[in-house]
Design an enzyme around this catalytic site. Structure first.
Site, PDB file in Angstrom:
ATOM      1  N   LYS A 129      34.149  89.780   0.630  1.00 49.46           N
ATOM      2  CA  LYS A 129      33.402  91.133   1.416  1.00 49.46           C
ATOM      3  C   LYS A 129      32.659  91.993   0.648  1.00 49.46           C
ATOM      4  O   LYS A 129      31.803  92.635   0.629  1.00 49.46           O
ATOM      5  CB  LYS A 129      34.545  91.755   2.354  1.00 49.46           C
ATOM      6  CG  LYS A 129      34.931  90.975   3.528  1.00 49.46           C
ATOM      7  CD  LYS A 129      36.036  91.827   4.364  1.00 49.46           C
ATOM      8  CE  LYS A 129      36.918  90.903   5.463  1.00 49.46           C
ATOM      9  NZ  LYS A 129      37.611  91.679   6.105  1.00 49.46           N
TER      10      LYS A 129
ATOM     11  N   GLY B 105      45.264  88.199  13.123  1.00 58.84           N
ATOM     12  CA  GLY B 105      44.140  87.498  13.890  1.00 58.84           C
ATOM     13  C   GLY B 105      44.894  86.124  14.103  1.00 58.84           C
ATOM     14  O   GLY B 105      44.399  85.531  14.919  1.00 58.84           O
ATOM     15  N   ARG B 106      45.260  85.576  13.185  1.00 58.48           N
ATOM     16  CA  ARG B 106      45.484  83.957  13.211  1.00 58.48           C
ATOM     17  C   ARG B 106      46.811  84.015  14.186  1.00 58.48           C
ATOM     18  O   ARG B 106      47.236  82.798  14.576  1.00 58.48           O
ATOM     19  CB  ARG B 106      45.767  83.297  11.726  1.00 58.48           C
ATOM     20  CG  ARG B 106      46.800  84.166  11.059  1.00 58.48           C
ATOM     21  CD  ARG B 106      46.697  83.356   9.847  1.00 58.48           C
ATOM     22  NE  ARG B 106      47.640  84.240   8.801  1.00 58.48           N
ATOM     23  CZ  ARG B 106      47.367  85.275   8.065  1.00 58.48           C
ATOM     24  NH1 ARG B 106      46.233  85.913   8.239  1.00 58.48           N
ATOM     25  NH2 ARG B 106      48.130  85.898   7.133  1.00 58.48           N
TER      26      ARG B 106
END
Lengths: 527, 527
Positions: free
Chosen positions: A503, A270-271
């Site tokens: 989470k 993602g990054r």
């Protein structure tokens, strides 16, 4: 044969430990020899940028050991392994292929008979085709009217990087008549985030880009339905207003609820996804696919320089090594990113994720605890704003914070104004030059409150102008710096197990399966 | 008699040093006793907020010594001196009167026969009158059309606080039908900042607020002329579009170039000016003067609680003491501000200035060097965004970062959506509750990469909703916390000598009076 060894087992690291506080930047940069040092401690980067490290606490002796360290840690060999498709993300059993998004650095990389470079390129081409059709009004809303704005729904890497890159080029695009669609972003699960963006959005003429690699991101799915609710209430069909960027195995893939879908895969973290379809969709729609291609070209050029073994030919590696020296030898726990460019206002926030999520680890790539400090805290705001904010502490606080300045000779918009004999852009650059020297050299005053000890190290990345190409090179410089530091610390920079526990507990709270302190905190919010 | 003593001369501080690593938040918060601790370690704040410090590394023994420290350092007595008008800002020979902006805490404060409270109140009343007239269209543009937007031109304290407060209430105001004018901000001397804001501004219907206490701020004066140039090119008269907020002795005062002028004085520091005319003009125009008055009322309520000597009745003082324990005893160099509210997206940037510019000092209030660490590095981003960014390091990095969470039961906009059985707001709060416990308690796993050691301390400020009143209380809580820490470190928290050297060298660069390294860096940018 590549050895994955902990930093503290390397001979060069032991040598480096004897070089603590060896160099005084105050002495080195003061007086007439300072000018020569500024000239000498300078390395060309990709796309015409330059990395200047004259104000860093290094000298030929330190640099020689840093070169030894790079060689002993085999960091360029590890980079080669990475771009040739080795499973560098060991914890998740994944290749790390973001470099392939912008060009071929080594061998073809195949996965299940798919050529990865071809796959990524096909996605960028599909986005370009889609964006062209939107811009040519071949793709319109149900009433046949053009889309004039784009809103990205995503969080973390699907938000920070693309948002920072969009802001970096918005004014440049306006000046160069290629701001085709304005972009906005919804990230936070806080419904006030979406509500505020929607209040400023002309829904009928807006395309939404839903971005989630897994297709299961809690915040993004909640925001998708939040937005769709508004779209429906406006009498519009969400399927005509939304495209998806996801992986081919996600629940969002090949879904008729989206006008189009573009893909990444598990090998794009993602990054590290700004140069993938995650950044590509919004940037191509906003500025045109040609601008996105220039951005990729700049990144690819920086990737090529990252292959160099000689540290003075490889600015990402040099930057990484100096940062490691500051962190592990000099003992500085933080680093500030200070772009003297308002367009880079969110680059520090993106680098905060890129760096801290990659290297904020306490175990090595084999999952064993390490006995040295790893990634620093990253923070920053654009200059000159920061000068009127936290620079007081940077100049006169009790801790030393290494600084990364960024600046450009020219601004992006064509207009400027002369006040007191100088343009605003010259004032901006003058402040930047002044700060480097103020931090490094200080100023003696008999009044201790007005005394500046100096000795506060910084480096400077500079260029002619922030353009798509220089932005790409800048981004890839930092991505590669972080990668090299991860190799040196012997980390897996490409997983993020530290986000999992939150989470898990969140699910327990929402399912009302809690006890003890967690139940009590849940009750506070009447969940 | 008040004694201004260095921290390391206090008996209680010596006792505190023997209490390092005394309390394990992991042990204290785990299991069934954790729930009781959450209940017990809780203190009411102003405006219905609550400060919970169950996840901080304190117990009755630490708290008792912290109370001794507060008493010995005479911090509430010093606060009394301050609000009664003593010259607390010794370096600049100034009183420190931002508390008077929102109410009378003690004696009347006179300066040159002027009653300071009356002066500040008269300015707020003048702003209210002006704002009412703008809203009622009694003050219009030259064409007789209403002003619909406001743009503040200012930097540092004239930007960060007012901007953070505006963003904090924009969605609340929209929901409550009192968003009268949208606001934007120009701060950076980079001309791309002004150009980008102007590109999104309807100049004919916009009021600009020029904010500079001294009337000499380089960036702000350049931006004023930059904006006026655009106004003139649009065929408009700048004098009909611009108001000033400044001091009565500044070159901007009583100037016919402005539609109106509002005043502060030397006793209001820039970073403490959100509740003055600096914040008052833009917030009153944007939301109405009644909203600004509620904001002041919340701040005043927090100021009153700051008078309490007993630390468990004085949350600002308690927060300050725990922060000092973390900084000086536990040795943590940074603190993260993590608001679970998108509306507070820029609160961390404001607190970064407020804290680091106030307490990033190495000399005491007499100008003598101190031998202990002072203000920490402050950074942060809103949750849940930060969870997908830098929380990896916070959970599993090699350094411990104390955390300040902020959250609200209800969001600001009326709309929300249920996905998977919960609203977005409940998800937001569930994430917040989960993070506190995840950081404190961790989770054992045989795989070190999935192991969370816990023991990462945090506190929580929470309330029903972010409103003008709770926002005021929140702001004043932090202002007073910073003040108390300054007293404990024996600093002058109200000057900023650290910004002067950069200004001096910038002037030299712009005058081309440089040599050595400074000339070389100037040449890089062709200044």
């Amino acid at each position: 044969m590549i050895q994955w060894q902990n930093l503290d087992t390397l001979e060069a690291y032991k040598k480096l430990q004897s070089l603590k506080n060896l160099v005084s930047v105050k002495e080195e940069l003061s007086g007439s020899q300072g000018a020569q040092r500024v000239k000498n401690y300078s390395v060309p980067m990709a796309a015409g940028l330059t990395y200047n490290y004259a104000a860093k606490e290094v000298n030929p002796q330190v640099l020689a050991i840093l070169q030894e360290l790079a060689d002993e840690a085999q960091v360029t060999e590890k980079f080669q392994e990475l771009y040739n498709g080795a499973v560098i993300n060991t914890g998740e059993n994944r290749k790390v292929l973001h470099h392939l998004l912008r060009g071929q650095l080594g061998n073809d990389v195949l996965f299940e008979e798919k050529n990865e470079r071809d796959f990524y390129k096909a996605q960028i081409d599909a986005i370009a085709d889609f964006a062209h059709k939107v811009h040519k009004r071949e793709i319109c809303n149900a009433a046949g009217e053009p889309f004039t704005a784009v809103v990205q729904i995503g969080i973390g890497g699907s938000d920070l990087g693309p948002r920072a890159m969009y802001l970096a080029l918005e004014q440049w695009a306006r000046t160069n008549n290629c701001l085709k669609m304005k972009a906005a972003f919804i990230s936070n699960v806080d419904p006030d985030d979406g509500a505020t963006v929607i209040a400023n959005t002309d829904l009928a003429h807006t395309l939404f880009i839903l971005v989630s690699k897994s297709g299961t991101t809690q915040e993004t799915l909640a925001n998708e339905l939040f937005v769709k609710d508004y779209i429906k209430k406006a009498g519009l069909n969400p399927a005509c207003h939304m495209v998806a960027v996801t992986s081919e195995t996600s629940p969002l893939a090949n879904n008729p609820e989206y006008l189009a879908s573009f893909y990444i895969d598990d090998f794009i973290g993602g990054r590290y996804s700004s140069t993938s379809a995650v950044g590509g969709a919004v940037l191509s729609l906003a500025f045109g696919p040609e601008v996105f291609k220039d951005f990729l070209a700049g990144a690819h050029e920086a990737d090529i320089t990252a292959k160099e073994k000689t540290i003075t030919h490889n600015p990402s590696l040099l930057d990484a090594l100096i940062g490691l020296y500051e962190r592990n030898i000099q003992g500085y726990p933080t680093t500030a990113i200070l772009p003297y460019s308002q367009a880079l206002s969110r680059l520090p926030a993106h680098l905060q994720q890129a760096d801290m999520e990659s290297n904020g680890k306490h175990v090595n790539c084999r999952g064993e605890k390490v006995d040295y400090v790893t990634g620093p805290i990253i923070f920053g705001e654009p200059g000159t704003n920061g000068q009127h904010s936290f620079y007081q502490l940077l100049h006169q606080g009790t801790d030393i914070v290494p600084l990364q300045f960024i600046g450009f000779k020219n601004n992006q918009n064509g207009n400027d104004i002369v006040v007191d004999g100088s343009t605003s852009q010259k004032k901006l650059c003058a402040n930047l030059a002044a700060q480097i020297v103020a931090f490094a050299c200080g100023k003696r005053d008999d009044n201790p409150n007005k005394n500046f000890t100096g000795g506060r190290p910084s480096s400077l990345i500079y260029g002619e102008q922030l353009t798509p190409k220089t932005l790409g090179a800048l981004l890839a410089h930092f991505e590669n710096k972080i990668m090299f530091q991860g190799f040196l610390w012997n980390l897996n920079s490409f997983d993020q197990e530290g986000v999992q526990l939150g989470k898990l507990l969140t699910k327990q709270v929402l399912a009302h399966k809690t006890e003890g302190a967690l139940k009590e905190f849940s009750d506070i919010f009447e969940i």
